[in-house]
Design an enzyme around this catalytic site. Structure first.
Site, PDB file in Angstrom:
ATOM      1  N   PHE A 495       0.836  -1.201   0.000  1.00 45.31           N
ATOM      2  CA  PHE A 495       0.000   0.000   0.000  1.00 45.31           C
ATOM      3  C   PHE A 495       0.871   1.251   0.000  1.00 45.31           C
ATOM      4  CE2 PHE A 495      -2.977  -3.029   1.872  1.00 45.31           C
ATOM      5  CZ  PHE A 495      -4.182  -2.668   1.297  1.00 45.31           C
ATOM      6  N   ASP A 496       0.464   2.227  -0.787  1.00 43.57           N
ATOM      7  CA  ASP A 496       0.966   3.574  -0.569  1.00 43.57           C
ATOM      8  C   ASP A 496       0.300   4.086   0.709  1.00 43.57           C
ATOM      9  OD1 ASP A 496       2.048   6.170  -1.007  1.00 43.57           O
ATOM     10  OD2 ASP A 496       0.145   6.768  -1.900  1.00 43.57           O
ATOM     11  N   LYS A 497       0.904   5.046   1.391  1.00 44.74           N
ATOM     12  CA  LYS A 497       0.311   5.538   2.641  1.00 44.74           C
ATOM     13  C   LYS A 497      -0.664   6.688   2.398  1.00 44.74           C
ATOM     14  CE  LYS A 497       2.354   8.331   5.616  1.00 44.74           C
ATOM     15  NZ  LYS A 497       1.350   9.366   5.963  1.00 44.74           N
ATOM     16  N   THR A 498      -0.131   7.811   1.937  1.00 44.20           N
ATOM     17  CA  THR A 498      -0.937   9.019   1.848  1.00 44.20           C
ATOM     18  C   THR A 498      -2.026   8.878   0.798  1.00 44.20           C
ATOM     19  OG1 THR A 498       0.976  10.339   2.485  1.00 44.20           O
ATOM     20  CG2 THR A 498      -0.883  11.510   1.503  1.00 44.20           C
ATOM     21  N   ILE A 697      -1.014  -0.856  -4.389  1.00 47.50           N
ATOM     22  CA  ILE A 697      -2.219  -0.039  -4.302  1.00 47.50           C
ATOM     23  C   ILE A 697      -1.803   1.408  -4.066  1.00 47.50           C
ATOM     24  CG2 ILE A 697      -4.512   0.124  -3.287  1.00 47.50           C
ATOM     25  CD1 ILE A 697      -3.773  -2.694  -4.226  1.00 47.50           C
TER      26      ILE A 697
END
Length: 807
Positions: A495-498, A697
């Site tokens: 996953f990307d965070k922001t 993602i």
């Protein structure tokens, strides 16, 4: 740009079509678009002297971008160019090639025709009017030589993808098949009644009706130098007639044509599920002209027009709400079941860039208005609406072949000649075995029926099409069978965070000026520079910092540019201002003072994203920003684990302490922090060793290189974002993590059904071949053969009814 670097990119790769890679017009159009990229100083077409594949040479600033980013952005632009242009390369016929090309140039839908010295022609056409098969038919009605390349339209020549028109329209094949069955029954009854000649006449009628479409397709395939299943069935039926077994031959053609018709009906159901999306937009709209409202065709709407939408009506266009309030059902676009509250923007001309309009002001064509009347400013033409793009991309997904489809095609190409060799050998069994030639011939025909891989040919396409259609109905756009199968196999997700695990709506929490610097000075300088950035953190600083400043003046910033992965810089009153991560200031003539390092450490320990501000050689202070976790993040990770995802990680540009805090709260296995874009790509590459690979993602914009390098790139919140739609393999239209487990679960179910279909289709063939060799009659072989075909189609159609286990 003294230190500019060069990157050469294949035009065909950008346009996803080898034929388009030879098109000068598309290359020039794409070059103009590439030149608009901020870090690109020059782009030009590199010509091939032999009119082979063209390349675009891009000169870019390596300090501002990377080759991967240049390619990703160019690919997005290429997709926009390619959507409106189809291409096909054809070998020119020997008979009157000039006259044929002249006729082709005048045909409706043909945009341009280029003739090459190699004896080929490149035809550029409008994919809304033509496809490559129709272009081929225009060039020569009895085409005997064609070298077609994948265009931006559907593939042609598939075993079960052909026209079925006739005197009764789309139902002609089914009517012919039923007529064949009726004639077969009449012949059988006449035979039992002992009526002479009538049975033969009835069986011949059954042959003619049942064999009409089979014969037509067999000859079409032979003209393309293809020997497919239809041809095998025709040979078997002719063989039965030669043996005098007219009844069995008629039964073969009847069941084969009936099965074929039912297969196409079943495939049509999946396609209609896709086509139904395109019928969601109304044909008429209420156009407001001053104080009056008139009804106009949706196709006539222009950008900037104001339309009125009554309660409970479908929206006719993408646009921004400028008057009224309502709750809008966006399920046809995003899959969200709950209506979304919409309200008017601050002014009638707000948000000229539709993609940047907040969700509460943005509406889509095909959505259903709630109880309130609203006025909408049209932001996109009817052909460019989000719904139109979804329909186009889902339709294009049919032509994106999966690895299993490629395997079955290759298997069929090898298997069919082997079957013919076996049949040929069995015809001469009477030489070795003491039996009449007629018995050997009959056995050979029975084996031919048993070994024809009809079920295999339809097993994968039917499952893929059903899966893609079901995903689209649930607000998930899947770019074809390859992406669907790949997502169904992955065991790791990054996953990307922001904006993905967090809301993507950060807010300014801390303003820490250093000694001798006022809070007002720190904020004014920061807001002045960050105004020119579209990064979410910059938006939070400009919004919240502006509120804190109130009426205080903000200086004018110049020469503002990003520092890739680290921050931003510009000039204020001639002095260079840099704002960015602490790592940006670790080197250079003015290192961070200890007082500032202590502030940074304390803020990071409390989960803040920290930005240091320096003006010239003077440090002004530190800003702390915090983003909030998505409420669904933790539950989504738990559901993914139940679906069989073994490793869930996060990739973030934030410092490691912030990344670890978010990962621990959500329940991730690992967090990779302080990553530059190229380091995210490296992290993705290390995760590819996991069984089945890794899915990434993100939002499809900031993480394009990582999305492109993952086994499957998934963009979230793609509705309204052209970039996300074009770059991702899978796009979650809603900005909601809950749709990810649905996509993964559906992909896993599709993969399971494909596996089941392969076992059934290959298993039946494996059983029937020896059974017919040792005496199974043609009639029984036909029933088992066609029955297996209908079983795999029915099994694939179950995907249309797939339900998310969590709902």
């Amino acid at each position: 740009m003294a230190n500019a670097k060069k990157e050469r990119i294949d035009v065909g790769g950008l346009l996803r079509s080898p034929s388009a890679g030879r098109c000068q017009r598309c290359a020039l159009d794409l070059t103009k678009r590439v030149q608009t990229i901020a870090a690109v100083s020059q782009a030009h077409v590199v010509n091939d002297a032999n009119r082979g594949p063209l390349k675009i040479c891009v000169h870019y600033d390596p300090a501002r971008t990377t080759p991967a980013k240049v390619r990703a952005t160019a690919a997005q632009m290429g997709a926009q160019v390619g959507r409106h242009r189809g291409h096909v390369t054809l070998a020119l016929p020997a008979d009157k090639p000039k006259q044929r090309l002249a006729r082709l140039r005048e045909a409706k839908g043909v945009i341009n025709v280029d003739e090459f010295d190699s004896g080929e022609a490149l035809i550029e056409f409008d994919p809304k009017s033509l496809d490559d098969a129709r272009v081929l038919a225009l060039l020569e009605s009895d085409a005997t030589s064609a070298k077609t390349s994948a265009s931006h339209t559907h593939e042609t020549g598939k075993a079960h993808d052909h026209a079925h028109g006739g005197p009764f329209g789309e139902r002609s094949e089914l009517i012919f098949a039923l007529g064949s069955g009726a004639a077969l029954a009449a012949g059988w009854l006449a035979e039992r009644a002992g009526i002479e000649m009538l049975p033969l006449v009835a069986f011949i009628g059954a042959y003619l009706l049942g064999g009409y479409f089979t014969t037509r397709e067999a000859f079409d395939n032979l003209r393309r130098r293809q020997f497919r299943i239809d041809s095998l069935m025709l040979v078997a039926a002719i063989g039965a007639a030669l043996l005098g077994a007219w009844a069995e031959g008629a039964l073969l053609l009847f069941l084969f044509s009936l099965g074929h018709a039912l297969e196409n009906w079943a495939m049509g159901r999946a396609k209609k599920a896709i086509e139904a999306l395109g019928q969601l937009t109304p044909e008429r709209a209420q156009l407001r002209r001053g104080d009056t409202v008139e009804e106009v065709a949706v196709a006539d709407l222009k950008i900037g027009d104001i339309i009125m939408v009554w309660p409970n009506e479908r929206l006719p266009a993408d646009g921004v709400v400028i008057a009224g309030e309502s709750a809008v059902n966006e399920a046809p676009i995003t899959g969200e079941s709950a209506p979304v509250e919409k309200q008017a923007a601050a002014s009638a001309d707000a948000y000229p860039d539709f993609a940047k309009a907040p969700a509460q002001h943005r509406v889509f064509a095909g959505a259903i208005n709630g109880a309130g009347a609203i006025d909408v400013r049209v932001s996109r033409l009817a052909t460019e609406s989000m719904l139109a793009r979804i329909v186009t991309l889902v339709a294009e997904a049919e032509s994106q072949r999966s690895p299993t489809q490629n395997f079955t095609d290759k298997f069929e190409r090898i298997f069919v000649p082997c079957v013919l060799a076996l049949v040929g050998a069995l015809m001469f069994a009477w030489v070795v075995v003491d039996e009449p030639f007629a018995d050997s011939f009959y056995r050979a025909m029975a084996v031919l029926v048993a070994a024809s891989p009809c079920a295999l040919a339809i097993s994968v396409p039917s499952a893929v099409l059903s899966g893609v259609a079901r995903a689209a109905r649930g607000g998930v756009l899947v770019k074809g069978g390859a992406a669907l199968e790949a997502l169904g196999r992955v065991s790791a997700i990054a996953f990307d965070k922001t904006g993905t695990l967090t809301e993507g709506k950060p807010y300014l929490t801390d303003v820490k000026p250093l000694f001798g610097v006022t809070e007002e000075e720190l904020l004014a300088v920061t807001v002045a520079i960050e105004r020119s950035s579209d990064h979410p953190l910059a938006g939070a600083i400009v919004r919240d910092g502006g509120e804190r400043l109130g009426e205080a003046p903000v200086p004018r910033a110049e020469a503002v540019e990003s520092i890739t992965g680290k921050g931003i810089q510009g000039r204020i009153d001639g002095a260079v201002v840099q704002i960015g991560k602490p790592g940006l200031f670790e080197t250079g003539p003015a290192p961070m003072p200890n007082e500032l390092r202590l502030i940074v450490t304390n803020l990071e320990s409390s989960g803040r994203t920290v930005m240091v501000v320096r003006r010239g050689a003077r440090y002004l202070g530190v800003l702390g920003v915090m983003d909030t976790e998505r409420p669904a993040a933790k539950a989504t990770v738990e559901r993914l684990r139940r679906l069989g995802i073994r490793r869930v990680v996060m990739l973030s540009g934030d410092n490691q302490r912030v990344a670890d805090a978010v990962a621990g709260s959500i329940g991730l296995d690992q967090a990779f922090g302080a990553l530059m874009p190229d380091e995210k790509v490296a992290a993705i590459n290390t995760l590819k060793v996991e069984p089945g690979g890794v899915a990434m993602i993100g939002d499809g914009v900031n993480d394009a290189p990582a999305l492109a390098n993952a086994n499957v790139g998934v963009a979230m919140g793609a509705a309204g974002s052209d970039v996300a739609l074009e770059t991702a393999d899978v796009a979650l239209m809603a900005d909601d993590l809950k749709h990810l487990p649905f996509a993964v679960g559906l992909s896993r179910q599709t993969t399971s059904i494909i596996r089941q279909n392969l076992w059934v289709s290959l298993g039946v063939v494996a059983v029937l071949i020896p059974s017919t060799i040792f005496g199974l009659q043609i009639g029984a072989a036909i029933i088992f053969h066609e029955g297996s075909t209908l079983i795999v189609v029915a099994n694939a159609l179950r995907l249309l009814a797939y339900k998310d286990p969590a709902t």
